[in-house]
Scaffold this motif. Structure first.
Motif, PDB file in Angstrom:
ATOM      1  N   VAL A 110      57.580  35.106 -44.601  1.00  0.00           N
ATOM      2  CA  VAL A 110      57.002  35.428 -45.899  1.00  0.00           C
ATOM      3  C   VAL A 110      57.485  36.797 -46.348  1.00  0.00           C
ATOM      4  O   VAL A 110      57.281  37.788 -45.648  1.00  0.00           O
ATOM      5  N   SER A 111      58.145  36.851 -47.489  1.00  0.00           N
ATOM      6  CA  SER A 111      58.588  38.140 -48.031  1.00  0.00           C
ATOM      7  C   SER A 111      57.698  38.519 -49.217  1.00  0.00           C
ATOM      8  O   SER A 111      57.022  37.662 -49.778  1.00  0.00           O
ATOM      9  N   PRO A 112      57.690  39.793 -49.581  1.00  0.00           N
ATOM     10  CA  PRO A 112      56.816  40.231 -50.689  1.00  0.00           C
ATOM     11  C   PRO A 112      57.152  39.548 -52.018  1.00  0.00           C
ATOM     12  O   PRO A 112      56.324  39.508 -52.931  1.00  0.00           O
ATOM     13  N   ILE A 113      58.369  38.982 -52.088  1.00  0.00           N
ATOM     14  CA  ILE A 113      58.764  38.292 -53.328  1.00  0.00           C
ATOM     15  C   ILE A 113      57.839  37.105 -53.607  1.00  0.00           C
ATOM     16  O   ILE A 113      57.805  36.564 -54.706  1.00  0.00           O
ATOM     17  N   ILE A 114      57.063  36.694 -52.602  1.00  0.00           N
ATOM     18  CA  ILE A 114      56.166  35.557 -52.780  1.00  0.00           C
ATOM     19  C   ILE A 114      55.197  35.794 -53.951  1.00  0.00           C
ATOM     20  O   ILE A 114      54.841  34.867 -54.668  1.00  0.00           O
ATOM     21  N   VAL A 115      54.786  37.060 -54.132  1.00  0.00           N
ATOM     22  CA  VAL A 115      53.802  37.354 -55.189  1.00  0.00           C
ATOM     23  C   VAL A 115      54.362  37.029 -56.587  1.00  0.00           C
ATOM     24  O   VAL A 115      53.785  36.205 -57.305  1.00  0.00           O
ATOM     25  N   PRO A 116      55.506  37.630 -56.984  1.00  0.00           N
ATOM     26  CA  PRO A 116      56.021  37.236 -58.304  1.00  0.00           C
ATOM     27  C   PRO A 116      56.406  35.757 -58.373  1.00  0.00           C
ATOM     28  O   PRO A 116      56.222  35.122 -59.421  1.00  0.00           O
ATOM     29  N   ALA A 117      56.914  35.205 -57.259  1.00  0.00           N
ATOM     30  CA  ALA A 117      57.347  33.801 -57.279  1.00  0.00           C
ATOM     31  C   ALA A 117      56.158  32.884 -57.568  1.00  0.00           C
ATOM     32  O   ALA A 117      56.238  31.998 -58.423  1.00  0.00           O
ATOM     33  N   VAL A 118      55.037  33.124 -56.853  1.00  0.00           N
ATOM     34  CA  VAL A 118      53.855  32.277 -57.060  1.00  0.00           C
ATOM     35  C   VAL A 118      53.288  32.490 -58.461  1.00  0.00           C
ATOM     36  O   VAL A 118      52.936  31.527 -59.160  1.00  0.00           O
ATOM     37  N   LEU A 119      53.238  33.751 -58.884  1.00  0.00           N
ATOM     38  CA  LEU A 119      52.669  34.028 -60.209  1.00  0.00           C
ATOM     39  C   LEU A 119      53.510  33.385 -61.305  1.00  0.00           C
ATOM     40  O   LEU A 119      52.979  32.795 -62.252  1.00  0.00           O
ATOM     41  N   LEU A 120      54.843  33.483 -61.180  1.00  0.00           N
ATOM     42  CA  LEU A 120      55.713  32.886 -62.199  1.00  0.00           C
ATOM     43  C   LEU A 120      55.561  31.360 -62.203  1.00  0.00           C
ATOM     44  O   LEU A 120      55.490  30.729 -63.261  1.00  0.00           O
ATOM     45  N   MET A 167      60.864  25.881 -59.799  1.00  0.00           N
ATOM     46  CA  MET A 167      59.607  26.412 -59.277  1.00  0.00           C
ATOM     47  C   MET A 167      59.650  26.372 -57.748  1.00  0.00           C
ATOM     48  O   MET A 167      59.277  27.329 -57.070  1.00  0.00           O
ATOM     49  N   ALA A 168      60.109  25.234 -57.229  1.00  0.00           N
ATOM     50  CA  ALA A 168      60.208  25.093 -55.777  1.00  0.00           C
ATOM     51  C   ALA A 168      61.182  26.124 -55.215  1.00  0.00           C
ATOM     52  O   ALA A 168      60.921  26.745 -54.184  1.00  0.00           O
ATOM     53  N   ALA A 169      62.299  26.350 -55.914  1.00  0.00           N
ATOM     54  CA  ALA A 169      63.329  27.253 -55.396  1.00  0.00           C
ATOM     55  C   ALA A 169      62.814  28.687 -55.263  1.00  0.00           C
ATOM     56  O   ALA A 169      63.040  29.327 -54.236  1.00  0.00           O
ATOM     57  N   VAL A 170      62.103  29.180 -56.293  1.00  0.00           N
ATOM     58  CA  VAL A 170      61.673  30.585 -56.210  1.00  0.00           C
ATOM     59  C   VAL A 170      60.636  30.779 -55.098  1.00  0.00           C
ATOM     60  O   VAL A 170      60.663  31.780 -54.372  1.00  0.00           O
ATOM     61  N   VAL A 171      59.739  29.805 -54.945  1.00  0.00           N
ATOM     62  CA  VAL A 171      58.730  29.937 -53.887  1.00  0.00           C
ATOM     63  C   VAL A 171      59.387  29.787 -52.502  1.00  0.00           C
ATOM     64  O   VAL A 171      59.100  30.540 -51.572  1.00  0.00           O
ATOM     65  N   ARG A 172      60.288  28.822 -52.406  1.00  0.00           N
ATOM     66  CA  ARG A 172      60.983  28.596 -51.133  1.00  0.00           C
ATOM     67  C   ARG A 172      61.774  29.818 -50.700  1.00  0.00           C
ATOM     68  O   ARG A 172      61.788  30.174 -49.522  1.00  0.00           O
ATOM     69  N   ALA A 173      62.433  30.448 -51.675  1.00  0.00           N
ATOM     70  CA  ALA A 173      63.254  31.612 -51.349  1.00  0.00           C
ATOM     71  C   ALA A 173      62.400  32.736 -50.769  1.00  0.00           C
ATOM     72  O   ALA A 173      62.883  33.543 -49.973  1.00  0.00           O
ATOM     73  N   ALA A 174      61.118  32.782 -51.170  1.00  0.00           N
ATOM     74  CA  ALA A 174      60.238  33.837 -50.678  1.00  0.00           C
ATOM     75  C   ALA A 174      59.616  33.487 -49.333  1.00  0.00           C
ATOM     76  O   ALA A 174      58.964  34.322 -48.706  1.00  0.00           O
TER      77      ALA A 174
END
Lengths: 264, 270
Positions: free
Chosen positions: A150-160, A222-229
């Protein structure tokens, strides 16, 4: 008796505006939305958790031995599905219920900025969706022995993701007057999201033409941004996905603004 | 007022006295035919719409499972292609029938339907007929698309007729029984959704039961879903199914349970 009282009050109170008023209205509307769901809220959250966890476990039964790559796609995909379905399926259905119950017009008549109503809606949807997402991830991680990072990018990814999904759902739920049609669109969306978008399974399982179609739809991005995080090496060109989601979000904001700004 | 009412009442009593109460097979069949027309008309556009949805869902299901699995080896493909027809049959009886009855409760036609002067069994039989007919096109499409998609040669035997009829009768019976026994339409809707979720994800219909953990496999030997898949698969393939007699038995038992629940609810008054 009534008319002097009304005129006195409206004369003595100026029309309120500004950030403080907006924030106060936003808090009130969020409380309003949470309050109107009341007992339904814990039930919906519990259902989200059961459905998310259920998917993570159930798909595993289709495989004799699930390959690690599939398991990673499934675990992260199920988390995304819970976010999308709250925004694009549950949300519009709740709006449809308001229309049937006749509270819909009443809500628009409340003396708060209409943008606060949209913002409150977004908040409530996040409250509903995030526990289900976390549960799905935890259950899948336990079942398939994954190594999620889990990287911190998860926050913007989930919110977006949840923001875009909620706004798309918000836009069509408000733009379409008939709850029956909204209901049908949501059913069609579930079918597309679960069966024909590379969210729960790798894109190479789909035929080429369907891969091409999905490039233009928001779901796989949507899946890609969350997966990347959550993983490493599973997603490439995540920037492109952010861009496409951003465009979808912007269009939905415009449609929503048009819908909530118009008068009957 | 009272003076005017009195002769009317006595005349109608006389008329009733001169009529014979009709019973027997002919009346039953006539009532059945009338209820069939009534149901078909009542569904109206819904019927066409339901058919289209069924066909789309059937075809969609047939390919969807393959997307999840990726590379499908021939033996897995044969299992999938022979399992999707059962999947296509389930929503009709266990989702559409209960929701139709729930809808009748909401629109308050429920009581009216029971007040019609036809044997209640004829009314129930008509519902079973309509929904079985509705299920067949979707099932056939699911079968065709599945066989094509997984490149499977299926050998359809005449046993497909009793297999489909019993399966359809079983699901409509259980769905009917459930809808009549559970009074609250919201609960019915919730139950049907849970059933679909359970059937699509946790039932050994498109995959072998051997892949299931023991406890879940045991549960499925009692529940009807696995056995539905068994009887249909047996009629579509050779060598994939053993002990199909037991499956017919279990399905018959579930049909009787559904009819008993229906008969109990339908037969009582008030």
């Amino acid at each position: 008796m009534t008319s002097p009282a009304v005129s006195t009050r409206s004369a003595s109170e100026p029309v309120r505006s500004g950030t403080a008023h907006w924030l106060r209205s936003y808090v009130m509307m969020t409380r309003w939305e949470l309050g109107s769901l009341r007992l339904l809220l814990p039930l919906i959250v519990a259902l989200q958790i059961v459905i998310g966890g259920g998917f993570a476990l159930g798909i595993g039964l289709f495989f004799d031995q699930m390959p690690a790559r599939n398991a990673l796609f499934l675990a992260t995909g199920v988390a995304v599905v819970t976010l999308i379905t709250v925004g694009m399926v549950l949300g519009p259905q709740l709006v449809g219920n308001q229309k049937v119950a006749g509270t819909y017009d009443f809500l628009w008549s409340l003396p708060v900025p209409r943008t606060t109503q949209a913002a409150a809606w977004l908040t409530v949807n996040s409250i509903i969706a995030i526990p289900g997402m976390v549960a799905a991830l935890v259950i899948a991680d336990w079942r398939y022995d994954l190594s999620l990072q889990v990287s911190p990018i998860i926050v913007p990814a989930v919110l977006l993701t949840i923001g875009t999904a909620t706004l798309i759902g918000y836009a069509f739920a408000h733009a379409i007057p008939k709850p029956m049609i909204t209901q049908m669109i949501t059913q069609l969306l579930i079918f597309t999201i679960l069966g024909f978008s590379p969210i729960n399974f790798p894109p190479e399982n789909l035929p080429d033409w369907l891969v091409a179609v999905n490039e233009w739809l928001p779901f796989q991005h949507m899946a890609a941004v969350v997966r990347a995080a959550l993983t490493e090496g599973l997603v490439d060109n995540v920037g492109g996905s952010y861009l496409i989601l951003g465009i979808y979000a912007a269009i939905s904001v415009m449609v929503s603004a048009w819908v909530i700004g118009r008068r009957h | 007022m009272a003076g005017r009412d009195l002769p009317v009442t006595s005349t109608s009593a006389l008329v009733v006295g001169s009529l014979t109460v009709t019973t027997g097979l002919r009346r039953w069949l006539r009532s059945y035919a009338m209820m069939l027309r009534f149901d078909l008309r009542g569904l109206g556009q819904w019927l066409a719409f339901g058919l289209v949805i069924q066909v789309l869902m059937g075809a969609g299901m047939a390919v969807m499972y393959g997307f999840y699995l990726g590379d499908v080896p021939p033996e897995v493909g044969a299992f999938m292609a022979s399992g999707v027809p059962a999947i296509a049959l389930i929503p009709i009886g266990l989702v559409m029938v209960p929701n139709m009855v729930a809808q009748q409760r909401i629109t308050q036609t429920y009581e009216f339907l029971w007040s019609l002067p036809v044997p209640r069994l004829a009314a129930a039989a008509s519902t079973f007929t309509v929904f079985t007919l509705m299920a067949v096109p979707g099932m056939a499409i699911a079968l065709g698309v599945g066989a094509w998609n997984y490149g499977v040669q299926l050998s359809v035997s005449p046993m497909i007729v009793p297999a489909v009829l019993l399966t359809s009768l079983m699901t409509t019976s259980v769905g009917f029984g459930m809808a009549h026994a559970v009074k609250n339409p919201v609960t019915v809707n919730f139950l049907t959704n849970m059933i679909v979720f359970f059937v699509l994800l946790f039932s050994p219909i498109v995959v072998p039961i051997a892949q299931f953990p023991d406890w879940l496999a045991s549960v499925h030997r009692v529940l009807p879903f696995y056995h539905m898949a068994q009887v249909i698969r047996d009629a579509l393939s050779s060598g994939l199914v053993t002990d199909v007699g037991l499956s017919y038995l279990v399905l018959s038992a579930w049909t009787i349970v559904g009819w008993s629940a229906t008969a109990w609810v339908v037969g009582r008054r008030g």
